[in-house]
Scaffold this motif. Structure first.
Motif, PDB file in Angstrom:
ATOM      1  N   CYS A   1     -27.711  60.084  23.806  1.00 45.79           N
ATOM      2  CA  CYS A   1     -27.931  60.282  25.239  1.00 45.79           C
ATOM      3  C   CYS A   1     -27.372  59.086  25.991  1.00 45.79           C
ATOM      4  O   CYS A   1     -27.666  57.935  25.648  1.00 45.79           O
ATOM      5  CB  CYS A   1     -29.421  60.434  25.545  1.00 45.79           C
ATOM      6  N   VAL A   2     -26.562  59.353  26.990  1.00 46.34           N
ATOM      7  CA  VAL A   2     -26.077  58.303  27.881  1.00 46.34           C
ATOM      8  C   VAL A   2     -26.798  58.517  29.216  1.00 46.34           C
ATOM      9  O   VAL A   2     -26.560  59.508  29.907  1.00 46.34           O
ATOM     10  CB  VAL A   2     -24.551  58.362  28.066  1.00 46.34           C
ATOM     11  N   VAL A   3     -27.723  57.611  29.506  1.00 45.38           N
ATOM     12  CA  VAL A   3     -28.498  57.708  30.742  1.00 45.38           C
ATOM     13  C   VAL A   3     -27.688  56.946  31.793  1.00 45.38           C
ATOM     14  O   VAL A   3     -27.748  55.720  31.877  1.00 45.38           O
ATOM     15  CB  VAL A   3     -29.912  57.142  30.536  1.00 45.38           C
ATOM     16  N   ASN A   4     -26.920  57.702  32.564  1.00 46.56           N
ATOM     17  CA  ASN A   4     -25.833  57.113  33.347  1.00 46.56           C
ATOM     18  C   ASN A   4     -26.281  56.039  34.347  1.00 46.56           C
ATOM     19  O   ASN A   4     -27.174  56.264  35.155  1.00 46.56           O
ATOM     20  CB  ASN A   4     -25.087  58.203  34.116  1.00 46.56           C
ATOM     21  N   ARG A   5     -25.582  54.913  34.277  1.00 41.15           N
ATOM     22  CA  ARG A   5     -25.872  53.751  35.133  1.00 41.15           C
ATOM     23  C   ARG A   5     -24.562  53.028  35.405  1.00 41.15           C
ATOM     24  O   ARG A   5     -23.651  53.032  34.577  1.00 41.15           O
ATOM     25  CB  ARG A   5     -26.860  52.852  34.377  1.00 41.15           C
ATOM     26  N   GLY A   6     -24.476  52.406  36.559  1.00 39.13           N
ATOM     27  CA  GLY A   6     -23.284  51.628  36.915  1.00 39.13           C
ATOM     28  C   GLY A   6     -23.127  50.420  36.003  1.00 39.13           C
ATOM     29  O   GLY A   6     -24.069  49.984  35.340  1.00 39.13           O
ATOM     30  N   ILE A   7     -21.915  49.887  35.985  1.00 39.36           N
ATOM     31  CA  ILE A   7     -21.566  48.807  35.063  1.00 39.36           C
ATOM     32  C   ILE A   7     -21.427  47.485  35.828  1.00 39.36           C
ATOM     33  O   ILE A   7     -20.908  47.456  36.938  1.00 39.36           O
ATOM     34  CB  ILE A   7     -20.227  49.155  34.376  1.00 39.36           C
ATOM     35  N   GLY A   8     -21.883  46.369  35.204  1.00 36.58           N
ATOM     36  CA  GLY A   8     -21.651  45.031  35.766  1.00 36.58           C
ATOM     37  C   GLY A   8     -20.355  44.469  35.230  1.00 36.58           C
ATOM     38  O   GLY A   8     -19.884  44.916  34.186  1.00 36.58           O
ATOM     39  N   ALA A   9     -19.772  43.496  35.942  1.00 36.63           N
ATOM     40  CA  ALA A   9     -20.311  42.751  37.066  1.00 36.63           C
ATOM     41  C   ALA A   9     -19.939  43.430  38.378  1.00 36.63           C
ATOM     42  O   ALA A   9     -18.909  44.083  38.416  1.00 36.63           O
ATOM     43  CB  ALA A   9     -19.734  41.322  37.067  1.00 36.63           C
ATOM     44  N   PRO A  10     -20.780  43.188  39.431  1.00 34.75           N
ATOM     45  CA  PRO A  10     -22.093  42.545  39.405  1.00 34.75           C
ATOM     46  C   PRO A  10     -23.129  43.468  38.788  1.00 34.75           C
ATOM     47  O   PRO A  10     -22.955  44.675  38.770  1.00 34.75           O
ATOM     48  CB  PRO A  10     -22.387  42.318  40.893  1.00 34.75           C
ATOM     49  N   TRP A  11     -24.252  42.890  38.287  1.00 32.04           N
ATOM     50  CA  TRP A  11     -25.285  43.696  37.652  1.00 32.04           C
ATOM     51  C   TRP A  11     -25.786  44.771  38.591  1.00 32.04           C
ATOM     52  O   TRP A  11     -26.024  44.526  39.772  1.00 32.04           O
ATOM     53  CB  TRP A  11     -26.496  42.835  37.247  1.00 32.04           C
ATOM     54  N   THR A  12     -25.972  45.928  38.064  1.00 32.91           N
ATOM     55  CA  THR A  12     -26.695  46.993  38.759  1.00 32.91           C
ATOM     56  C   THR A  12     -27.493  47.716  37.696  1.00 32.91           C
ATOM     57  O   THR A  12     -27.069  47.772  36.534  1.00 32.91           O
ATOM     58  CB  THR A  12     -25.734  47.969  39.469  1.00 32.91           C
TER      59      THR A  12
END
Lengths: 188, 397
Positions: B103-114
């Motif tokens: 499962c890829v629980v979609n989230r934005g990538i850093g940098a910058p951290w999110t």
């Protein structure tokens, strides 16, 4: 955008259990025939004591829009001091309902054009035998009384199911006691 | 039985029902509650599996690669930078033809951290040889996790089940939990045609020369390029396998029927919106509103992203006046990746539609339904062909 959805926004503080309270109401609503129920916490950099928000949407039909509530029908405030820190009525529809955990009567609050309900949930919960500061089940009793959307017995059942093994009777009792001591006012 | 729970719990229930034997995962927001739930289920013996704690995502997938090579049904899950930290092993799992589900629980990538949602994490893994399926609600999450093992084990390729971080992972809604007996009917125990065995040692995926050559038994073995060609052709074949799996699932559970693209008021529509994940469901309320105003518009939610169902896409979009692609990812310096793929699918078709690209919701930038409504309404009235240079929705500076 849809007019078949009842939108309820919950204001609490990190650690107060607003999400659990909204989840209990979601379960009770589903049991009561609302097939569309969505509870979406708003996540930020929350920590204990900081203001937190949860959106609860209820409809007879499936809900597709999971975005946060901007124009609620109803607002629940688990800590009356939040009223002084922020605009808890932001976006509230005209004639909307604000339910506040407060020892003060509805007349003590100024929300023009809105219905107001208050209950001293903190005291009721303590009287029901819960540790000091547990208000997330008591507030459900105020919701049952003021909103008239779901009946107290169904909500008490949902509370007992959520708190199975963790004082279910006392939590349900806190809600019932609050239900009996909720004051309503404001312009209707 | 219906329950009201978070999307991460729906995924965990799917993993349990699928009879997964090995779970290895490293917690990362917003995937964490999924791994916590699985560790609880294993610890309380509600799930008969080994939960292997690891020190990183790279190790999580390495453990799954080993478990799968030994013939176990293996699962992991991650998000964002955790997915990127796995990257080497992601390619490896596909090249080694292991039917792992993640499962890829979609989230934005850093940098910058999110920690908030967009689709950049999964999109960056588009070309790894994994199958990618996107979910729009909790029912699709639990159903897709179960189907993913059936697909993976049929074609011997790994599957990413993608769902939106927070928007789905942490939101509560009702969904039906399939009966265990029905799941077992749909998804029998994993019986690999080959598995590691101490009695019969073997070298796996050793240095493979550019040209075919004789293996240790004297049989002609494919070179690297044949192996890669096989992966590609098997993934193309997977499009049919996914259709078959969906049909079989529908027979048992009564749900499904649109395995590649979910259509909402598209059949007679002049204008169609295309998007991935929960955004396509949010868009349904916009479509309802615009239909009331007499605008001939619908929305397609693309479920399968790799292998890309190009023929289904071309057929769905053929004859439309206007295609509006909304996406939460960006190929920096060009355009949205889904937009590129859709344009490619339409290349060479008769009278291709006008097409436009909108980028929104990066790093959790709130997607207000009112803003979506305005954007779609304006785009439908402008009827503009803009095959280059995406427009951005929700920029505030």
């Amino acid at each position: 955008m849809r007019d078949d959805i009842i939108e309820i926004r919950w204001h609490g503080r990190g650690g107060q259990g607003a999400i659990t309270a909204a989840k209990i109401v979601a379960n009770a609503a589903f049991t009561s025939g609302y097939g569309g129920v969505v509870m979406a916490p708003t996540f930020g950099t929350e920590r204990r004591g900081a203001p937190v928000l949860t959106s609860l949407k209820i409809s007879k039909n499936k809900i597709y829009d999971l975005s946060p509530i901007t124009e609620p029908d109803m607002v629940l405030v688990l800590d009356h001091l939040l009223v002084e820190e922020m605009d808890v009525a932001a976006g509230l529809k005209p004639g909307g309902l604000i339910i506040i955990n407060s020892p003060r009567p509805p007349e003590a609050f100024d929300f023009p054009g809105m219905k107001i309900a208050t209950a001293d949930v903190t005291t009721m919960a303590a009287n029901a035998g819960l540790p000091t500061g547990i208000v997330n089940t008591g507030i459900i009793g105020a919701f049952a009384k003021a909103a008239g959307l779901l009946d107290m017995d169904t909500l008490a059942g949902a509370i007992e199911a959520e708190f199975a093994g963790k004082n279910p009777e006392k939590n349900a009792e806190a809600a019932r006691m609050t239900h009996a001591h909720t004051l309503t006012g404001g312009s209707a | 039985m219906h329950i009201i729970e978070a999307g991460n719990v729906a995924a965990a229930m799917g993993v349990k029902l699928a009879g997964v034997q090995v779970v290895a995962a490293y917690p990362i927001t917003p995937q964490t509650p999924l791994t916590e739930k699985l560790s609880e289920l294993v610890d309380s013996r509600q799930m008969d599996a080994q939960y292997i704690p690891v020190e990183s995502e790279h190790s999580a997938l390495s453990v799954c690669i080993a478990a799968s090579s030994a013939g176990s049904r293996a699962f992991t899950a991650t998000s964002a930078n955790g997915l990127l930290y796995m990257n080497e092993q992601i390619h490896w799992a596909a090249g080694a033809r292991l039917p792992i589900v993640m499962c890829v629980v979609n989230r934005g990538i850093g940098a910058p951290w999110t920690v908030w949602n967009d689709h950049q994490d999964a999109m960056s893994q588009r070309d790894t040889g994994w199958i990618q399926i996107y979910c729009c609600d909790h029912q699709q999450i639990i159903d897709t996790v179960i189907q993913a093992f059936a697909i993976a084990e049929t074609v011997r390729a790994p599957v990413m089940v993608c769902y939106d971080g927070y928007i789905l992972s942490h939101t509560y809604m009702p969904f039906d939990i399939p009966e265990q007996a029905d799941v077992e009917k749909f998804l029998p125990a994993f019986t690999p045609d080959w598995a590691l065995n101490p009695q019969c040692p073997a070298n796996l995926n050793t240095v493979t020369l550019p040209e075919p050559r004789a293996d240790v038994r004297g049989n002609t073995a494919p070179g690297y390029m044949e192996i890669r060609h096989n992966l590609h052709t098997d993934l193309r074949r997977t499009i049919d396998v996914i259709a078959d799996t969906d049909a079989k699932f529908k027979d048992v559970f009564g749900r499904g029927g649109q395995p590649f693209i979910e259509s909402y008021f598209c059949d007679d529509a002049d204008h169609v919106v295309v998007c991935l994940g929960s955004l396509s469901y949010q868009m349904r309320d916009v479509i309802d509103e615009l239909r009331k105003e007499g605008v001939s518009v619908g929305v397609y939610g693309l479920r399968l992203y790799r292998p890309f169902p190009d023929r289904a896409v071309a057929e769905a979009l053929g004859g439309k006046n206007n295609v509006l692609v909304f996406e939460k990812a960006l190929s920096y310096g060009y355009e949205g990746p889904l937009f590129s793929d859709i344009k490619a699918a339409l290349y060479g078709t008769d009278n291709p539609p006008r097409i436009r690209n909108f980028i929104l919701g990066l790093g959790g930038r709130e997607i207000r339904t009112r803003d979506l409504y305005q954007a779609v309404k304006t785009a439908c009235s402008e009827n503009q062909n803009k095959p280059h240079d995406p427009d951005f929705i929700g920029l505030k500076m």
